[in-house]
Design an enzyme around this catalytic site. Structure first.
Site, PDB file in Angstrom:
ATOM      1  CB  THR A   1      -0.899  -0.016   1.262  1.00  0.00           C
ATOM      2  OG1 THR A   1      -1.441   1.280   1.476  1.00  0.00           O
ATOM      3  CG2 THR A   1      -0.120  -0.394   2.520  1.00  0.00           C
ATOM      4  CG  ASP A   2      -1.171   5.016  -0.902  1.00  0.00           C
ATOM      5  OD1 ASP A   2      -1.731   4.364   0.011  1.00  0.00           O
ATOM      6  OD2 ASP A   2      -1.759   5.920  -1.540  1.00  0.00           O
ATOM      7  CD  GLU A   3      -3.512   3.350   4.236  1.00  0.00           C
ATOM      8  OE1 GLU A   3      -3.447   3.384   5.462  1.00  0.00           O
ATOM      9  OE2 GLU A   3      -4.555   3.076   3.607  1.00  0.00           O
TER      10      GLU A   3
ATOM     11  CE1 TYR B   1      -3.232  -2.704   5.813  1.00  0.00           C
ATOM     12  CE2 TYR B   1      -3.234  -0.362   5.273  1.00  0.00           C
ATOM     13  CZ  TYR B   1      -3.237  -1.688   4.867  1.00  0.00           C
ATOM     14  OH  TYR B   1      -3.237  -1.997   3.526  1.00  0.00           O
TER      15      TYR B   1
ATOM     16  CE  LYS C   1       0.213  -4.628   3.024  1.00  0.00           C
ATOM     17  NZ  LYS C   1      -0.116  -5.969   2.450  1.00  0.00           N
TER      18      LYS C   1
END
Ligand code: NAD
Ligand code: TYD
Length: 356
Positions: A132-134, A158, A162
């Protein structure tokens, strides 16, 4: 054949459906069927010998080793994860267990299998990690979009889990030579999206006459990509990605949450007008903000475009219209998802935080 983890979730299931619509190459689908896994999404594949579903945990090394030995996939595509930020704030155990420990166990099982393969199979093998970009953290309003070189600054449990998984994948390549590829994608939307996430939650709540809970001022910005475009990017990276590289995937489509919610309301006003003639936008309710809420994500997807020729097929306007229409056309899918654990979750999350 290919082996997919998390193929009963939102993106994994869309990937499996698209893959089998495009190819006859079989898929082994390993999914634990947590609250987010939904076999009903894959109902159209019932009886299709090209889809082998296995309920199980990516952290079950014996099971994964057995599946690898039995099916000898040419690639493992790793979608399985705990994926909802708000849940990770309420409790991060499952996130650490699946996203970090599970990914580690999966990598180890795959590495053991891969190292013993004959040279041609070994060279052709790929492990593709879906992320993810997060992991990059939050951007200032005018800062340039995330490139692959952006420092990791994960802010939520989260995104931290990741980020940890991305680092493990990187290390297994660097140290052990495992042929890995990583994709970091922005927010997806589209069919079969679990209605705990912003867009499906707004559609489902609007139709049920419920409040549309916007966190804080609603000015948090996300880049939105139609799920099938994410799936096409993953296929492209699997085919042509350079080993050990990461690819950012995005839609060049930054929007504040409040604008997303107004767009959903306007489409529903057009496609399924309220009986009282009022707009669904009257249901918008500002609620307490998410703790540590990242203000802005934006993706620079030029590497994927330039090196692998990928471009999204949908604009936000076409993708969101298809999505709203899909939810209108699939009330049974929504109703079945809403029964059971999902209802309890909504109670815990919004029972305590609604301020209006
Ligand atoms: P999801 O929550 O809808 O689905 C996750 C799937 O993984 C479920 O089917 C679940 O049963 C399965 N799963 C969970 N733990 C497991 C375990 N221990 N073993 C086996 N299966 C397990 O998630 P999603 O939105 O489809 O996301 C898929 C992947 O894409 C995730 O890795 C996520 O981090 C990443 N991602 C998501 C988005 C997004 O906007 N949704 C954007 C970028 C990247
Ligand atoms: P979400 O779909 O949970 O994805 P992520 O947090 O991974 O980006 O949320 C998207 C954005 O919408 C995020 O800024 C939080 C916000 N949001 C709301 O305002 N209200 C809601 O009820 C939800 C679920 C999210």
């Amino acid at each position: 054949m290919i082996l997919i983890t998390g193929g009963a979730g939102f993106i994994g299931a869309n990937f499996v459906l698209d893959w089998l619509a495009l190819h006859d190459e079989p898929v082994v689908n390993l999914d634990k069927l947590t609250y987010a896994g939904n076999l009903e999404t894959l109902a159209s594949l019932q009886g299709d010998a090209r889809h082998v579903f296995v309920q199980g945990d990516i952290g079950d090394s014996a099971l994964v080793s057995h599946l690898l030995a039995e099916h000898r996939p040419r690639a493992v595509l790793h979608f399985a994860a705990e994926s909802h930020v708000d849940r990770s704030i309420q409790g991060a155990d499952d996130f650490i267990q699946t996203n970090v420990v599970g990914t580690f166990r999966l990598l180890e099982a795959v590495r053991t299998h891969w190292s013993a393969l004959p040279e041609t199979e070994k060279t052709a093998f790929r492990f593709l990690h879906v992320s993810t970009d997060e992991v990059y953290g939050s951007l200032a309003p005018d800062a340039p979009a995330f490139t692959e070189a952006h420092a990791y600054e994960p802010n939520s449990p989260y995104s931290a889990s990741k980020a940890a998984s991305d680092h493990l994948v990187r290390a297994w390549h660097h140290t052990h030579g495992l042929p890995v590829l990583t994709t970091n994608c922005s927010n997806n939307y589209g069919p079969f999206h679990f209605p705990e996430k912003l867009i499906p939650l707004m559609i489902v709540n609007a139709l049920a006459g419920k409040a549309l809970p916007v966190y804080g001022d609603g000015m948090q910005v996300r880049d939105w990509l139609y799920v099938k475009d994410h799936c096409s990017a993953i296929r492209r990276v699997l085919e042509g990605g350079a080993l050990g590289e990461t690819y950012n995937v995005g839609g060049w489509n930054e929007k504040p949450n409040i604008e997303i919610v107004h767009t959903v309301c306007a489409l529903l006003d057009e496609l399924r007008p309220r009986a009282d003639g009022q707009s669904y936008a009257t249901q918008i309710t500002h609620v307490k903000d998410r703790p540590g809420h990242d203000r802005r994500y934006a993706i620079d997807a030029r590497k994927l475009e330039a090196e692998l020729g990928w471009k999204p097929a949908e604009t936000f306007e076409t993708g969101i219209r298809k999505t709203v229409q899909w939810y209108l056309d699939h009330p049974d899918w929504v109703a079945h998802v809403q029964s059971g654990a999902y209802r309890q979750w909504v109670q815990t999350q919004y029972g305590a935080t609604a301020t209006a």
